[in-house]
Design a protein around this motif. Structure first.
Motif, mmCIF file in Angstrom:
data_model
loop_
_atom_site.group_PDB
_atom_site.id
_atom_site.type_symbol
_atom_site.label_atom_id
_atom_site.label_comp_id
_atom_site.label_asym_id
_atom_site.label_seq_id
_atom_site.Cartn_x
_atom_site.Cartn_y
_atom_site.Cartn_z
ATOM 1 N N TYR A 1 0.819 -1.208 0.000
ATOM 2 C CA TYR A 1 0.000 0.000 0.000
ATOM 3 C C TYR A 1 0.853 1.258 0.000
ATOM 4 O O TYR A 1 0.441 2.304 -0.502
ATOM 5 C CB TYR A 1 -0.923 -0.015 1.228
ATOM 6 C CG TYR A 1 -1.974 1.084 1.249
ATOM 7 C CD1 TYR A 1 -2.951 1.151 0.266
ATOM 8 C CD2 TYR A 1 -1.992 2.026 2.273
ATOM 9 C CE1 TYR A 1 -3.921 2.137 0.283
ATOM 10 C CE2 TYR A 1 -2.963 3.014 2.309
ATOM 11 C CZ TYR A 1 -3.922 3.068 1.321
ATOM 12 O OH TYR A 1 -4.887 4.058 1.347
ATOM 13 N N ARG A 2 2.059 1.150 0.556
ATOM 14 C CA ARG A 2 2.956 2.302 0.634
ATOM 15 C C ARG A 2 4.381 1.911 0.217
ATOM 16 O O ARG A 2 5.314 1.949 1.020
ATOM 17 C CB ARG A 2 2.971 2.868 2.062
ATOM 18 C CG ARG A 2 1.611 3.334 2.555
ATOM 19 C CD ARG A 2 1.702 3.952 3.938
ATOM 20 N NE ARG A 2 0.403 4.345 4.447
ATOM 21 C CZ ARG A 2 -0.237 5.448 4.088
ATOM 22 N NH1 ARG A 2 0.318 6.267 3.228
ATOM 23 N NH2 ARG A 2 -1.428 5.733 4.592
ATOM 24 N N PRO B 1 -15.170 7.649 3.222
ATOM 25 C CA PRO B 1 -13.981 8.210 2.573
ATOM 26 C C PRO B 1 -12.711 8.132 3.411
ATOM 27 O O PRO B 1 -11.618 8.274 2.886
ATOM 28 C CB PRO B 1 -14.382 9.675 2.333
ATOM 29 C CG PRO B 1 -15.434 9.965 3.351
ATOM 30 C CD PRO B 1 -16.188 8.676 3.510
ATOM 31 N N SER B 2 -12.845 7.899 4.713
ATOM 32 C CA SER B 2 -11.659 7.863 5.579
ATOM 33 C C SER B 2 -10.936 6.529 5.544
ATOM 34 O O SER B 2 -9.799 6.429 6.012
ATOM 35 C CB SER B 2 -12.048 8.191 7.023
ATOM 36 O OG SER B 2 -12.882 7.175 7.555
ATOM 37 N N ILE B 3 -11.556 5.478 5.010
ATOM 38 C CA ILE B 3 -10.924 4.156 5.001
ATOM 39 C C ILE B 3 -10.106 4.005 3.734
ATOM 40 O O ILE B 3 -10.633 3.954 2.620
ATOM 41 C CB ILE B 3 -11.964 3.027 5.110
ATOM 42 C CG1 ILE B 3 -12.759 3.144 6.419
ATOM 43 C CG2 ILE B 3 -11.258 1.669 5.049
ATOM 44 C CD1 ILE B 3 -13.826 2.086 6.585
ATOM 45 N N GLY B 4 -8.797 3.937 3.895
ATOM 46 C CA GLY B 4 -7.914 3.789 2.752
ATOM 47 C C GLY B 4 -7.762 2.351 2.308
ATOM 48 O O GLY B 4 -7.758 2.050 1.116
ATOM 49 N N GLU B 5 -7.615 1.438 3.278
ATOM 50 C CA GLU B 5 -7.410 0.037 2.922
ATOM 51 C C GLU B 5 -7.907 -0.869 4.038
ATOM 52 O O GLU B 5 -7.776 -0.552 5.223
ATOM 53 C CB GLU B 5 -5.932 -0.249 2.658
ATOM 54 C CG GLU B 5 -5.695 -1.679 2.159
ATOM 55 C CD GLU B 5 -4.249 -1.978 1.818
ATOM 56 O OE1 GLU B 5 -4.018 -2.525 0.719
ATOM 57 O OE2 GLU B 5 -3.343 -1.689 2.620
ATOM 58 N N VAL B 6 -8.482 -1.990 3.626
ATOM 59 C CA VAL B 6 -8.806 -3.093 4.531
ATOM 60 C C VAL B 6 -7.917 -4.259 4.131
ATOM 61 O O VAL B 6 -7.858 -4.632 2.958
ATOM 62 C CB VAL B 6 -10.295 -3.497 4.422
ATOM 63 C CG1 VAL B 6 -10.557 -4.762 5.235
ATOM 64 C CG2 VAL B 6 -11.200 -2.360 4.876
ATOM 65 N N ASP C 1 -7.077 11.286 2.511
ATOM 66 C CA ASP C 1 -7.506 11.280 1.117
ATOM 67 C C ASP C 1 -7.127 9.925 0.511
ATOM 68 O O ASP C 1 -5.990 9.480 0.658
ATOM 69 C CB ASP C 1 -6.834 12.414 0.351
ATOM 70 C CG ASP C 1 -7.297 12.497 -1.088
ATOM 71 O OD1 ASP C 1 -6.770 11.725 -1.921
ATOM 72 O OD2 ASP C 1 -8.177 13.333 -1.372
ATOM 73 N N LYS C 2 -8.089 9.278 -0.153
ATOM 74 C CA LYS C 2 -7.818 7.942 -0.694
ATOM 75 C C LYS C 2 -6.805 7.960 -1.829
ATOM 76 O O LYS C 2 -6.165 6.938 -2.107
ATOM 77 C CB LYS C 2 -9.120 7.294 -1.164
ATOM 78 C CG LYS C 2 -10.049 6.903 -0.022
ATOM 79 C CD LYS C 2 -11.198 6.042 -0.493
ATOM 80 C CE LYS C 2 -12.086 5.627 0.683
ATOM 81 N NZ LYS C 2 -13.152 4.681 0.306
ATOM 82 N N LYS D 1 -3.312 8.989 0.035
ATOM 83 C CA LYS D 1 -3.060 7.996 1.082
ATOM 84 C C LYS D 1 -2.392 8.603 2.321
ATOM 85 O O LYS D 1 -1.751 7.889 3.087
ATOM 86 C CB LYS D 1 -2.198 6.842 0.557
ATOM 87 C CG LYS D 1 -2.792 6.094 -0.621
ATOM 88 C CD LYS D 1 -1.875 4.969 -1.074
ATOM 89 C CE LYS D 1 -2.403 4.272 -2.298
ATOM 90 N NZ LYS D 1 -1.490 3.199 -2.784
ATOM 91 N N GLU D 2 -2.541 9.908 2.511
ATOM 92 C CA GLU D 2 -1.930 10.541 3.679
ATOM 93 C C GLU D 2 -2.553 9.974 4.953
ATOM 94 O O GLU D 2 -3.775 9.978 5.103
ATOM 95 C CB GLU D 2 -2.133 12.052 3.636
ATOM 96 C CG GLU D 2 -1.468 12.782 4.792
ATOM 97 C CD GLU D 2 -1.681 14.287 4.758
ATOM 98 O OE1 GLU D 2 -1.273 14.957 5.725
ATOM 99 O OE2 GLU D 2 -2.274 14.781 3.767
ATOM 100 N N PRO D 3 -1.753 9.457 5.879
ATOM 101 C CA PRO D 3 -2.298 8.842 7.092
ATOM 102 C C PRO D 3 -3.154 9.828 7.890
ATOM 103 O O PRO D 3 -2.836 11.009 7.980
ATOM 104 C CB PRO D 3 -1.050 8.438 7.878
ATOM 105 C CG PRO D 3 0.026 8.328 6.856
ATOM 106 C CD PRO D 3 -0.274 9.380 5.836
ATOM 107 N N ASN D 4 -4.233 9.310 8.469
ATOM 108 C CA ASN D 4 -5.134 10.135 9.281
ATOM 109 C C ASN D 4 -5.143 9.581 10.705
ATOM 110 O O ASN D 4 -6.059 8.866 11.110
ATOM 111 C CB ASN D 4 -6.545 10.145 8.686
ATOM 112 C CG ASN D 4 -7.408 11.257 9.261
ATOM 113 O OD1 ASN D 4 -7.158 11.744 10.361
ATOM 114 N ND2 ASN D 4 -8.430 11.656 8.516
ATOM 115 N N GLU D 5 -4.089 9.914 11.435
ATOM 116 C CA GLU D 5 -3.954 9.419 12.803
ATOM 117 C C GLU D 5 -5.044 9.981 13.707
ATOM 118 O O GLU D 5 -5.542 9.283 14.601
ATOM 119 C CB GLU D 5 -2.575 9.787 13.347
ATOM 120 C CG GLU D 5 -2.292 9.231 14.732
ATOM 121 C CD GLU D 5 -0.897 9.538 15.207
ATOM 122 O OE1 GLU D 5 -0.560 9.142 16.341
ATOM 123 O OE2 GLU D 5 -0.125 10.175 14.450
#
Length: 442
Positions: free
Chosen positions: A181-182, A356-361, A375-376, A379-383
């Motif tokens: 993913y990264r 919209p806050s879930i980038g990956e499962v 942002d999907k 992919k900026e982390p949303n701690e």
């Protein structure tokens, strides 16, 4: 969803008492005070009920207070509590035989029993040094292997694990873990990203820094835990095994969090089709009693009397709990972890579409990570939202824990049912909805 009045007065009073006498180093973020539990359910000191989706960080594998485990502990406690590792007892032998049966390699295994995961890792480090007569190791960014002085040298998930403790054990070189993913390394055309990382080890690390023939072991989590429940690409472990064979390096799989049925197989490494030389285990091995294990190929665990030891190794109570745990996993919970795990992942992927806050499962079995982003596309982390969801979940009766920069881990007891999963995910999605509204992401 019904909001709870938490923390209640009894919990607050106990937390105040705790502050006066317990080390401040513990990373407590949620004011949950445990009173009792049964299966997947737990109750706090004020009588509030919660669904436990983290199981003491993947420890309570058979659920809270499973009657079979409790009975095994009680029956053993009536006989003796301790005899020390200078002597023998049958429970220790039976458990080691069982671990030999389920070890993820064809060769016979020998086991050193410990009190914890970090001690199991320390054992693996010492064994690798003794066996190879080498002193250098490869570890991975994002890894967590424990906090004692050998294992913390490999731990690289958060800088505060190292702050104030230098110098660490020398000889550990960290490389990027293959996070699909990264990704941070440049791939060659047609190359699996896991193969890219292994190529980086050989070309860059062995080519410019540490000679490959002076490396004792490569210590790696088959699925990173604290680092974010990150699953490597399919090509990573076959390429890593090939590299280890080329340079006579021991492949050490840290299965403290990912093992003992957590992913629907005995060991997470089994998903990738390779055999390690050493594995470390703890957490779910004894349903909550302190126990760890360093399990190695018979040809590797050859060291003389007194080379390594401990006082509480093979504790009879922990061995009894572990044997009962393994039997329960064999009978039903190993299959349940695979089935309910896939059910949970499918449900989370449906939830992901709505948020919209879930980038990956991502996940295997009941080792599942949900990563939150601002942002999907970027992919900026949303701690911040991850932390909000943890706290909101607690307020509505759901116990969650984060990992990585912005991931929530779902690691419930392996006995969890689909009905209990539905209840937990309803609260989870409700918490996400509330948190997204607070951040204006809807």
């Amino acid at each position: 969803m019904n909001k709870l009045n938490v923390p209640g007065p009894k919990a607050l009073a106990l937390i105040e008492r705790d502050k006066k006498v317990v080390s401040s180093s513990y990373p407590r973020g949620i004011p949950f005070v445990m009173d009792h539990g049964k299966g997947v359910e737990v109750w706090d000191s004020d009588g509030n009920r919660f669904i436990d989706m983290m199981a003491g960080i993947a420890v309570n594998s058979t659920g809270h207070a499973h009657p079979k485990v409790v009975k095994a502990v009680q029956e053993t406690a009536e006989k003796f509590l301790h005899i020390s590792s200078d002597f023998y007892h049958e429970g220790w032998i039976k458990l080691s035989e069982k671990l030999n049966d389920i070890a993820p390699f064809a060769e016979n295994a020998k086991t050193f029993l410990t009190n914890s995961g970090t001690e199991a890792v320390e054992t693996a480090i010492k064994l690798a040094k003794f066996h190879t007569k080498r002193h250098n190791f490869i570890g991975f960014s994002g890894a967590f292997h424990g906090r004692t002085m050998g294992s913390v040298a490999f731990t690289a998930s958060k800088p505060h694990y190292h702050r104030g403790f230098y110098p660490l054990m020398p000889g550990v070189t960290h490389v990027p873990f293959p996070d699909p993913y990264r990704p941070i390394l440049e791939r060659k055309p047609g190359e699996d990203y896991g193969e890219t990382v292994v190529r980086y080890i050989e070309e860059e690390v062995f080519g410019h820094n540490v000679p490959g023939d002076e490396v004792a072991g490569i210590l790696v989590e088959p699925i990173q835990g604290e680092g974010g429940y990150v699953i490597p690409p399919a090509g990573f472990f076959p390429a890593l095994r090939k590299l280890c064979d080329k340079y006579d390096i021991l492949l050490i799989a840290d299965e403290v969090q990912s093992g003992m049925g957590r992913t629907g197989k005995w060991w997470a490494i089994e998903h990738f089709g390779v055999e390690p030389d050493i594995i470390t285990s703890a957490k779910g091995i004894a349903s909550g009693l302190p126990l760890g294990a360093c399990i190695a190929r018979e040809s590797v665990m050859i060291w003389p009397k007194g080379a390594h030891g401990n006082t509480y190794g093979g504790n009879p109570i922990s061995c009894a709990a572990s044997l009962a745990t393994i039997e329960l996993l064999e009978e039903q919970y190993l299959n349940n972890a695979a089935e309910v795990g896939q059910y949970t992942i499918d449900a989370l992927q449906e939830i992901q579409v709505r948020h919209p806050s879930i980038g990956e499962v991502r996940g295997k079995g009941l080792m599942i990570g949900v990563e939150f982003v601002k942002d999907k596309n970027t992919k900026e982390p949303n701690e911040e939202i991850r932390n909000k969801i943890e706290h909101i979940g607690y307020e509505y009766g759901l116990l969650l824990l984060g990992c990585g920069k912005s991931t929530i881990r779902l690691a419930p007891p392996l006995c969890i049912t689909k009905q209990e999963t539905d209840e937990a995910l309803e609260i989870f999605e409700g918490a996400i909805t509330i948190a997204e509204k607070e951040q204006d992401l809807r």
